[in-house]
Design an enzyme around this catalytic site. Sequence first.
Site, short mmCIF file in Angstrom:
data_model
loop_
_atom_site.label_atom_id
_atom_site.label_comp_id
_atom_site.label_asym_id
_atom_site.label_seq_id
_atom_site.Cartn_x
_atom_site.Cartn_y
_atom_site.Cartn_z
N ARG A 179 36.47 -47.94 2.58
CA ARG A 179 35.30 -47.22 3.12
C ARG A 179 34.00 -47.80 2.54
O ARG A 179 33.99 -48.31 1.42
CB ARG A 179 35.43 -45.72 2.83
N SER A 224 23.72 -38.85 5.25
CA SER A 224 24.94 -38.69 4.45
C SER A 224 24.61 -37.88 3.21
O SER A 224 23.80 -38.27 2.38
CB SER A 224 25.48 -40.06 4.02
N ASP A 373 32.64 -33.11 10.11
CA ASP A 373 34.06 -33.06 9.78
C ASP A 373 34.88 -32.29 10.82
O ASP A 373 36.11 -32.34 10.80
CB ASP A 373 34.26 -32.42 8.39
C1 S3P Z 1 30.48 -34.52 2.24
C2 S3P Z 1 29.65 -35.14 3.13
C3 S3P Z 1 30.09 -35.70 4.42
C4 S3P Z 1 31.43 -35.13 4.83
C5 S3P Z 1 32.43 -35.12 3.69
C6 S3P Z 1 31.90 -34.30 2.53
C7 S3P Z 1 29.93 -34.04 0.96
O1 S3P Z 1 30.24 -37.12 4.27
O2 S3P Z 1 31.96 -35.86 5.91
O3 S3P Z 1 33.66 -34.56 4.11
O4 S3P Z 1 30.61 -33.28 0.24
O5 S3P Z 1 28.81 -34.42 0.63
P1 S3P Z 1 28.98 -38.11 4.40
O6 S3P Z 1 28.07 -37.87 3.28
O7 S3P Z 1 29.60 -39.49 4.32
O8 S3P Z 1 28.37 -37.84 5.73
#
Ligand code: S3P
Length: 487
Positions: A179, A224, A373
């Site tokens: 990733r 993000s 999600d």
């Molecule tokens: C999260 C942010 C999201 C989400 C992940 C949990 C977090 O990811 O998809 O399941 O706890 O900050 P991204 O920050 O990559 O969008």
Amino acid sequence: MSRTSRNRLCRSLRGAAVLSAGGAFRAWGLALNRNQTAARRTVARAAPLRIATRADLMETSVQPARALRGSPTAPGDKSISHRAAILSSIAEGTAVIENFQNGADCRATLSCLRLLGVPWRWLEADTVEISGVGLAGLSEPPNVLDCRNSGTTMRMLAGLLAAQPFLSVLSGDASLRSRPMGRVIEPLRRMGADIRARDHNSLAPPVICGGSLVGIEYDMPVASAQVKSSLLLAGLYARGETTVREPSPSRDHTELMLQAMGADITSTNGVATIRRQQRGLKPLSLRVPGDISAAAFWLVAGAAHPEAQITLSSVGVNPRRTGILDALRAMGADIDIRNERLSGPEPVADIDVHSSTLTGTRIGGDMIPRLIDEIPLIALAASQAHGETVIQDAAELRVKESDRIRTTVRELRRLGVDITELPDGLSIKGPTRLRGGRVSSHGDHRLAMMLGVAALLARESTTISNSQAVSVSYPRFWEDLKALSGP
Ligand code: S3P
């Protein structure tokens, strides 16, 4: 693997699969006509929900459910649990976190923190006490920090460790090592961090020689919360001010928690600014709200099944997370939100959902980070809705625990869904009577659970391979599914 160790692993997996015990796990069969206005129902033969284990995989067979009734308790919110553990570790004093999510991801965070010298202990199955070591109290880990499958662990810790005066290496499983990590490494390097990683600093494991940082202004190319949180953690230590701007506002649990702990942070409309922390952070004991991303499985099951009434208590309803409620309501779902209140800095509520006639909708733009999600699950709901649903602006799904655009299309098609892959989303035409059969989670927890819900709605039995993936965020998922659907 030797035969003895394979057998040992096999036995322990079987022990963990509470559900396998003597076929005690029953879901009653029902063949459903999916035309929701004139539902013709025929009760099919009741059959046990079966769990089989092999050395490395578990598979679960789920029968169609005649009705769905009950009040499952969603596990504690995963995002908030990670943040509570990490921020409590650097506070001045002890915090007790109740309803801590004890899936594999959050346990990975706790294990990393122990290697960084943070004392913590379980007081009960889901209550953890964390003795903060203060902003400068972390120590060099004696080993690689294993983040397992957890992107939140790796990205948030990268920001925290970039500012510590020691060397650390973060690694994880094959999915996590594929990733994108350049999205945190690049801005952290701009702050002065010494971080190297595979493939031109884009892939784990990152090797971090922590040190002093300077604040930056950073325009994030993608929304993000993990990247934002990573930079805010680094910003706690950086000289001056750190500002992070997002293209669309993502979840703000880090900002809310930091504010409650006395950090010098402001946050409005997708712009967060933090200044170097001069005084210690206050410890924050809290009860973690139920995870709306876990509750979402039962919300979709309840709305899409023709005989359903489900109540979910104490679920987090932070507006940056409630896109799933808006999307389901736009599709016509009968959802009531009651008893809104606060749990620490986070809003929570009780939610009721009933069988509903669903229609297609369009989802995109700023809505995407609010339901990122839940998109595989929305695709499932769309397969039960009249008309077309189009989901766009969600290319981020391709870099989750699996490429969720591809895996959702592949597995829902096997169940008979009319679904098309778009470069940045999905298009689904419904309603379709799901046919059951064999599907795979691709080792992705959210896929495994979405397919479990699909199985409840299908005409025939569905077998989900690699079903143990649920343990990443919802270890009790198969038991809760049994309780909802069983007689
Ligand atoms: C999260 C942010 C999201 C989400 C992940 C949990 C977090 O990811 O998809 O399941 O706890 O900050 P991204 O920050 O990559 O969008």
